[in-house]
Design an enzyme around this catalytic site. Structure first.
Site: not given
Length: 191
Positions: A64, A73
């Site tokens: 992550e 993202d």
């Protein structure tokens, strides 16, 4: 890492109660165990131990990446820390303590979610791999996946291989997801 372990111990210091109706366990909603329609077996339910949650957090963290300022993202979802998305908006910030807390809570929530659709015991490595997948693509997606169907049917190898099917974002194969899925598959196959 010690502060993360201390946080996990505090979060999971009370024994989990398993009831027939939805209950709140460690601030996570755990619903009535589902029954697999093809086998009529109840989901394993419950909660993972603090050490398993810590291992999942440690596995997921490098994939992550930790960011202290909210960002969008690859598919445009506002995200902060180690992949936390709930309630995140542009301009949000966090520190290490907050990121550790969010990671532990998010992992525990995703782990509890997959435990509602898994109908047989998992090894710690299988649990880490399947929770990592759920953390990335969502509990609903994992619970409806070929990986879970194969796992529940006793096909460990097929379940681990099916994890690699989840390598796209926005319909496009992403090298980072290919690498992450390969790592999850390898861990899963260690049993």
């Amino acid at each position: 890492m010690k502060s993360l372990i201390d946080l996990l111990v505090r979060l999971f210091s009370k024994p989990a109660r398993i009831e027939l109706e939805p209950v709140i366990t460690n601030d996570i909603v755990v619903e009535k165990p589902k029954t697999n329609s093809s086998t009529k077996r109840a989901a394993i339910g419950g909660v993972a131990t603090a050490s398993v949650i810590a291992a999942i957090v440690a596995f997921i963290g490098p994939w992550e990446g930790r960011r202290y300022v909210a960002y969008q993202d690859i598919v445009g979802v506002w995200t902060i820390c180690d992949g936390h998305t709930k309630g995140v908006k542009q301009g949000d910030t966090a520190d290490d303590a907050k990121c550790d807390q969010l990671a532990a809570e998010d992992v525990a929530e995703h782990n509890a979610g997959i435990r509602q659709c898994i109908t047989r015991e998992m090894t710690p490595n299988q649990e880490i791999a399947l929770t990592s997948l759920a953390f990335n693509v969502g509990v609903g997606a994992v619970c409806g996946s070929t990986a879970v169907r194969k796992f529940n049917a006793g096909d460990d190898n097929g379940a681990c291989e099916a994890i690699t099917l989840w390598n796209k974002a926005g319909g496009v194969v992403v090298k980072g997801l290919v690498n992450r899925r390969a790592a999850e598959e390898a861990l899963c196959k260690k049993g």
